[in-house]
Scaffold this active site. Structure first.
Site, mmCIF file in Angstrom:
data_model
loop_
_atom_site.group_PDB
_atom_site.id
_atom_site.type_symbol
_atom_site.label_atom_id
_atom_site.label_comp_id
_atom_site.label_asym_id
_atom_site.label_seq_id
_atom_site.Cartn_x
_atom_site.Cartn_y
_atom_site.Cartn_z
ATOM 1 N N HIS A 128 12.854 31.143 3.881
ATOM 2 C CA HIS A 128 12.369 31.892 5.044
ATOM 3 C C HIS A 128 12.812 33.356 5.036
ATOM 4 O O HIS A 128 12.813 34.010 6.070
ATOM 5 C CB HIS A 128 12.807 31.192 6.346
ATOM 6 C CG HIS A 128 12.116 29.874 6.559
ATOM 7 N ND1 HIS A 128 12.564 28.897 7.426
ATOM 8 C CD2 HIS A 128 10.984 29.376 5.997
ATOM 9 C CE1 HIS A 128 11.743 27.860 7.389
ATOM 10 N NE2 HIS A 128 10.787 28.119 6.527
ATOM 11 N N CYS A 154 8.540 47.045 4.160
ATOM 12 C CA CYS A 154 7.693 47.999 4.869
ATOM 13 C C CYS A 154 6.394 47.323 5.274
ATOM 14 O O CYS A 154 5.721 46.700 4.456
ATOM 15 C CB CYS A 154 7.408 49.218 3.990
ATOM 16 S SG CYS A 154 6.289 50.369 4.819
HETATM 17 P P1 OAD Z 1 17.136 23.575 13.834
HETATM 18 O O1 OAD Z 1 17.814 24.401 14.868
HETATM 19 O O2 OAD Z 1 15.745 23.138 14.098
HETATM 20 O O3 OAD Z 1 18.001 22.268 13.546
HETATM 21 C C1 OAD Z 1 19.381 22.315 13.335
HETATM 22 C C2 OAD Z 1 19.857 20.920 12.927
HETATM 23 O O4 OAD Z 1 21.242 21.018 12.618
HETATM 24 C C3 OAD Z 1 19.699 19.853 14.005
HETATM 25 O O5 OAD Z 1 19.080 18.705 13.437
HETATM 26 C C4 OAD Z 1 21.152 19.540 14.416
HETATM 27 O O6 OAD Z 1 21.334 18.161 14.753
HETATM 28 C C5 OAD Z 1 21.906 19.897 13.155
HETATM 29 N N1 OAD Z 1 23.318 20.310 13.354
HETATM 30 C C6 OAD Z 1 23.870 20.932 14.427
HETATM 31 N N2 OAD Z 1 25.181 21.171 14.221
HETATM 32 C C7 OAD Z 1 25.463 20.714 12.976
HETATM 33 C C8 OAD Z 1 26.643 20.673 12.166
HETATM 34 N N3 OAD Z 1 27.822 21.179 12.594
HETATM 35 N N4 OAD Z 1 26.561 20.116 10.941
HETATM 36 C C9 OAD Z 1 25.383 19.612 10.489
HETATM 37 N N5 OAD Z 1 24.247 19.619 11.194
HETATM 38 C C10 OAD Z 1 24.276 20.161 12.417
HETATM 39 O O7 OAD Z 1 17.237 24.390 12.454
HETATM 40 P P2 OAD Z 1 16.343 24.284 11.142
HETATM 41 O O8 OAD Z 1 16.008 22.882 10.803
HETATM 42 O O9 OAD Z 1 17.037 25.095 10.104
HETATM 43 O O10 OAD Z 1 12.410 29.239 10.858
HETATM 44 O O11 OAD Z 1 15.044 25.029 11.601
HETATM 45 C C11 OAD Z 1 14.014 25.229 10.683
HETATM 46 C C12 OAD Z 1 13.355 26.569 10.936
HETATM 47 O O12 OAD Z 1 12.964 26.666 12.313
HETATM 48 C C13 OAD Z 1 14.275 27.760 10.743
HETATM 49 O O13 OAD Z 1 14.377 28.161 9.392
HETATM 50 C C14 OAD Z 1 13.584 28.824 11.565
HETATM 51 C C15 OAD Z 1 13.245 28.016 12.796
HETATM 52 O O14 OAD Z 1 12.171 28.449 13.552
HETATM 53 C C16 OAD Z 1 12.046 30.493 10.878
HETATM 54 O O15 OAD Z 1 12.672 31.359 11.460
HETATM 55 C C17 OAD Z 1 10.798 30.722 10.102
#
Ligand code: OAD
Length: 239
Positions: A112, A120
């Site tokens: 991402h 730019c």
């Molecule tokens: P999310 O915020 O959707 O999910 C975070 C995950 O981490 C959840 O399933 C939590 O249960 C878990 N979690 C929380 N604390 C934790 C810990 N200490 N150890 C392990 N796991 C933990 O984040 P992403 O899956 O990364 O995209 O989200 C995917 C995409 O959605 C991101 O890259 C971003 C967002 O919109 C863009 O910005 C394009």
């Protein structure tokens, strides 16, 4: 039994926002999630940037300051040690915060994009740097607006980056997914390629996800603790 990293040769860590949670970087969803407090339609899509580039930069400069104050944790150290001591270890991340690189990982594929790189909006020139917050919002070459070189809602992922991730994940013998809610596509479906290739799959997440059934092992706890539990036989730097 918890699978140990040292038993495998080709390992991919597939990471999401939960990987950085213990470093102090807020996740996107769930309690305290970024999208609970900020409307992505106002701050994280091209239409918002076209309408109000300064407003979008205020948000991203705020994120730069927030992330700039965060530091990697023990889980990042485990990944670095695995990269240095096993034959082929890489990271495929959805995170834009650069925390893996700050810890010392070198083989990082950022699906991402990066909060620390700008592109730019007019000529496509890119520039990297840990300049926080970004002071000059315009491209030195053509005068167009810099925009954060991250994948916003509605943007396409970079094809070469996706191909690299596909190739790493298809060839691994262990995939460890850490801290991703597995709801954002196409990233969420990449671990299926590891399953197709016969790899062992481990999910590290305190909560189940829509993709949990794909995984052979579920380590329900925080990233730092669960990665340490997989690190038998690896030499770690002092805590
Ligand atoms: P999310 O915020 O959707 O999910 C975070 C995950 O981490 C959840 O399933 C939590 O249960 C878990 N979690 C929380 N604390 C934790 C810990 N200490 N150890 C392990 N796991 C933990 O984040 P992403 O899956 O990364 O995209 O989200 C995917 C995409 O959605 C991101 O890259 C971003 C967002 O919109 C863009 O910005 C394009």
């Amino acid at each position: 039994m918890i699978p140990q990293l040292a038993q495998f040769e080709r390992v991919v860590f597939f990471t999401g926002a939960g990987m950085s949670a213990e470093s102090g970087v807020p996740t996107y969803r769930g309690q305290g999630g970024l999208w609970k407090h900020y409307d992505y339609e106002r701050y994280a899509c091209q239409t918002a940037f076209d309408r109000d580039p300064e407003g979008v930069w205020d948000f991203h400069n705020y994120r730069r300051e927030l992330v700039g104050a965060c530091r990697p944790h023990r889980g990042h150290d485990v990944i670095v040690a695995a990269e240095q001591q096993l034959s082929r270890v890489t990271v495929v991340t959805q995170n834009i915060d650069g925390m893996h690189q700050l810890a010392g990982s070198t083989g990082v594929t950022e699906l991402h994009g990066s909060l620390w790189r700008v592109r730019c909006d007019r000529c496509g020139e890119t520039q990297s740097g840990y300049d926080s917050p970004l002071a000059d919002l315009h491209c030195g070459g053509c005068g167009g607006w810099w925009r954060p070189d991250i994948v916003w809602f509605g943007d396409m992922l970079n094809e070469a980056v996706v191909q690299s991730a596909v190739s790493q994940i298809s060839q691994c013998d262990l995939l460890v997914a850490v801290g991703t809610s597995a709801v954002v596509y196409p990233a969420a479906q990449l671990p299926q390629l590891a399953a197709k290739g016969g790899a062992v799959l481990v999910e590290i997440n305190p909560e189940p996800t829509p993709m949990s059934a794909l995984y052979h092992h579920h380590l329900r706890g925080p990233a730092s603790e669960m990665l340490l539990a997989m690190a038998e036989g690896l030499a770690l730097p002092p805590a």
